[in-house]
Design a protein around this motif. Sequence first.
Motif, PDB file in Angstrom:
ATOM      1  N   VAL A  51       0.840  -1.200   0.000  1.00 27.24           N
ATOM      2  CA  VAL A  51       0.000   0.000   0.000  1.00 27.24           C
ATOM      3  C   VAL A  51       0.876   1.252   0.000  1.00 27.24           C
ATOM      4  O   VAL A  51       1.923   1.297   0.641  1.00 27.24           O
ATOM      5  CB  VAL A  51      -0.979   0.022   1.200  1.00 27.24           C
ATOM      6  N   ARG A  52       0.438   2.239  -0.721  1.00 28.20           N
ATOM      7  CA  ARG A  52       1.083   3.553  -0.778  1.00 28.20           C
ATOM      8  C   ARG A  52       0.018   4.581  -1.125  1.00 28.20           C
ATOM      9  O   ARG A  52      -1.083   4.226  -1.577  1.00 28.20           O
ATOM     10  CB  ARG A  52       2.205   3.576  -1.820  1.00 28.20           C
ATOM     11  N   MET A  92       6.533  -4.640   6.687  1.00 30.19           N
ATOM     12  CA  MET A  92       7.737  -3.865   6.361  1.00 30.19           C
ATOM     13  C   MET A  92       7.308  -2.467   5.941  1.00 30.19           C
ATOM     14  O   MET A  92       6.344  -2.302   5.189  1.00 30.19           O
ATOM     15  CB  MET A  92       8.526  -4.546   5.234  1.00 30.19           C
ATOM     16  N   TYR A  93       8.019  -1.456   6.436  1.00 28.18           N
ATOM     17  CA  TYR A  93       7.648  -0.070   6.191  1.00 28.18           C
ATOM     18  C   TYR A  93       8.840   0.708   5.636  1.00 28.18           C
ATOM     19  O   TYR A  93       9.981   0.470   6.021  1.00 28.18           O
ATOM     20  CB  TYR A  93       7.194   0.599   7.491  1.00 28.18           C
ATOM     21  N   GLY A  94       8.566   1.658   4.734  1.00 30.79           N
ATOM     22  CA  GLY A  94       9.670   2.442   4.206  1.00 30.79           C
ATOM     23  C   GLY A  94       9.233   3.453   3.175  1.00 30.79           C
ATOM     24  O   GLY A  94       8.157   4.054   3.260  1.00 30.79           O
ATOM     25  N   ILE A  95      10.087   3.639   2.147  1.00 30.82           N
ATOM     26  CA  ILE A  95       9.902   4.686   1.143  1.00 30.82           C
ATOM     27  C   ILE A  95      10.004   4.091  -0.264  1.00 30.82           C
ATOM     28  O   ILE A  95      10.873   3.253  -0.524  1.00 30.82           O
ATOM     29  CB  ILE A  95      10.979   5.783   1.291  1.00 30.82           C
ATOM     30  N   ILE A  96       9.147   4.543  -1.144  1.00 25.60           N
ATOM     31  CA  ILE A  96       9.262   4.229  -2.566  1.00 25.60           C
ATOM     32  C   ILE A  96       9.738   5.492  -3.276  1.00 25.60           C
ATOM     33  O   ILE A  96       9.226   6.591  -3.030  1.00 25.60           O
ATOM     34  CB  ILE A  96       7.927   3.732  -3.167  1.00 25.60           C
ATOM     35  N   THR A  97      10.733   5.343  -4.132  1.00 24.70           N
ATOM     36  CA  THR A  97      11.250   6.446  -4.944  1.00 24.70           C
ATOM     37  C   THR A  97      11.112   6.048  -6.404  1.00 24.70           C
ATOM     38  O   THR A  97      11.703   5.054  -6.840  1.00 24.70           O
ATOM     39  CB  THR A  97      12.728   6.728  -4.625  1.00 24.70           C
ATOM     40  N   THR A  98      10.334   6.807  -7.158  1.00 26.90           N
ATOM     41  CA  THR A  98      10.050   6.422  -8.532  1.00 26.90           C
ATOM     42  C   THR A  98       9.805   7.674  -9.371  1.00 26.90           C
ATOM     43  O   THR A  98      10.158   8.790  -8.967  1.00 26.90           O
ATOM     44  CB  THR A  98       8.834   5.462  -8.581  1.00 26.90           C
ATOM     45  N   LEU A  99       9.210   7.486 -10.540  1.00 26.55           N
ATOM     46  CA  LEU A  99       8.868   8.597 -11.421  1.00 26.55           C
ATOM     47  C   LEU A  99       7.360   8.655 -11.609  1.00 26.55           C
ATOM     48  O   LEU A  99       6.720   7.628 -11.822  1.00 26.55           O
ATOM     49  CB  LEU A  99       9.545   8.436 -12.782  1.00 26.55           C
ATOM     50  N   LEU A 100       6.829   9.846 -11.520  1.00 27.95           N
ATOM     51  CA  LEU A 100       5.403  10.060 -11.716  1.00 27.95           C
ATOM     52  C   LEU A 100       5.153  10.411 -13.180  1.00 27.95           C
ATOM     53  O   LEU A 100       5.743  11.360 -13.709  1.00 27.95           O
ATOM     54  CB  LEU A 100       4.899  11.183 -10.817  1.00 27.95           C
ATOM     55  N   ALA A 101       4.317   9.613 -13.830  1.00 33.23           N
ATOM     56  CA  ALA A 101       4.001   9.869 -15.234  1.00 33.23           C
ATOM     57  C   ALA A 101       2.994  11.012 -15.334  1.00 33.23           C
ATOM     58  O   ALA A 101       1.929  10.966 -14.719  1.00 33.23           O
ATOM     59  CB  ALA A 101       3.443   8.605 -15.882  1.00 33.23           C
ATOM     60  N   PRO A 147       5.568   7.245   1.293  1.00 39.19           N
ATOM     61  CA  PRO A 147       5.634   6.108   2.223  1.00 39.19           C
ATOM     62  C   PRO A 147       5.026   4.872   1.585  1.00 39.19           C
ATOM     63  O   PRO A 147       4.140   4.971   0.721  1.00 39.19           O
ATOM     64  CB  PRO A 147       4.815   6.587   3.423  1.00 39.19           C
ATOM     65  N   ILE A 148       5.488   3.714   1.997  1.00 37.26           N
ATOM     66  CA  ILE A 148       4.983   2.455   1.462  1.00 37.26           C
ATOM     67  C   ILE A 148       5.010   1.411   2.572  1.00 37.26           C
ATOM     68  O   ILE A 148       5.856   1.478   3.476  1.00 37.26           O
ATOM     69  CB  ILE A 148       5.810   1.996   0.244  1.00 37.26           C
ATOM     70  N   ALA A 149       4.073   0.485   2.529  1.00 33.37           N
ATOM     71  CA  ALA A 149       4.012  -0.584   3.535  1.00 33.37           C
ATOM     72  C   ALA A 149       3.727  -1.905   2.847  1.00 33.37           C
ATOM     73  O   ALA A 149       2.914  -1.964   1.919  1.00 33.37           O
ATOM     74  CB  ALA A 149       2.932  -0.277   4.575  1.00 33.37           C
ATOM     75  N   HIS A 197      -1.471   1.948   8.546  1.00 35.18           N
ATOM     76  CA  HIS A 197      -0.140   1.408   8.262  1.00 35.18           C
ATOM     77  C   HIS A 197       0.741   2.466   7.602  1.00 35.18           C
ATOM     78  O   HIS A 197       1.933   2.564   7.914  1.00 35.18           O
ATOM     79  CB  HIS A 197      -0.247   0.171   7.375  1.00 35.18           C
ATOM     80  N   LEU A 198       0.185   3.264   6.704  1.00 35.81           N
ATOM     81  CA  LEU A 198       0.972   4.318   6.070  1.00 35.81           C
ATOM     82  C   LEU A 198       1.368   5.387   7.085  1.00 35.81           C
ATOM     83  O   LEU A 198       2.487   5.911   7.057  1.00 35.81           O
ATOM     84  CB  LEU A 198       0.198   4.939   4.909  1.00 35.81           C
ATOM     85  N   ARG A 199       0.469   5.690   7.995  1.00 35.73           N
ATOM     86  CA  ARG A 199       0.798   6.653   9.048  1.00 35.73           C
ATOM     87  C   ARG A 199       1.893   6.120   9.963  1.00 35.73           C
ATOM     88  O   ARG A 199       2.776   6.861  10.402  1.00 35.73           O
ATOM     89  CB  ARG A 199      -0.452   6.982   9.864  1.00 35.73           C
TER      90      ARG A 199
END
Length: 254
Positions: free
Chosen positions: A111-112, A188-197, A209-211, A239-241
Amino acid sequence: MPTPDKQLSAEQSRLVSELVREELARRRVSRQELAEQAKLSLSTLEKALGGRRPFTLATTVRLEQALGVSLRKGREVEPSVAAANGEVSPDSLGAYSHRAVTWLEGTYITVRPSFGDKDAIYAYRTDIAWDAASSSLVFREGERLDAAYTQYGEVAVPNQSGHIYLVTNRHGQHRLITVSRPTILGEMYGIITTLLAGRGSLLTPIAAPIAFLPVKLIAQPTLGRVTKEDANYATYRDHLRKTVEEPFALFLQG
């Protein structure tokens, strides 16, 4: 007669205990889980960690096999140990053995925040499994609403950082997810780094944030764009919070 199992000295046992405790905290796994992975009784592990019984060489080797790290000062994990665990991943992914990362394998509800609707949450499935051909863990996404953007790639599990990296590399274009070691329930919790189309060929770097939630924790998971009216919305939002409130990840503003 069989040779008695060699006991470590008091100082060696203390050092092993410290390293095991550090790995447990870093990976956020319970002593019960470690005992099962090392094929030890929980009582044996508890007594050794509590200093009520010295570590033996056999117990230490089993723990090294389960954790995929050396617990004896000045020693690397022996090739025979790695071989006993199965294949070993490339150095670039952390040089982990299959047996040392079986606890990561499984299906997760990922989830993000939705990139297209600030009030919605985006959810899809991620499978993590061992790939014999590449001798490493790999991940593959599924049941994405935007199927054209489905990602797959390699999983890095270095001991030094205590984090897990899901890396997509397509012709030099990277997407990176950095998450914590699993909690006792497996999240597992953390960060997603990507490109927004955007419009046309416009691509904008974006982080969120991503879970990853083990599928067994969600009785009837909702996938796709999840709005406030959905029964799972509050659970996903919490979970995202948690990702930023614990915090498992930080987002800085200039």
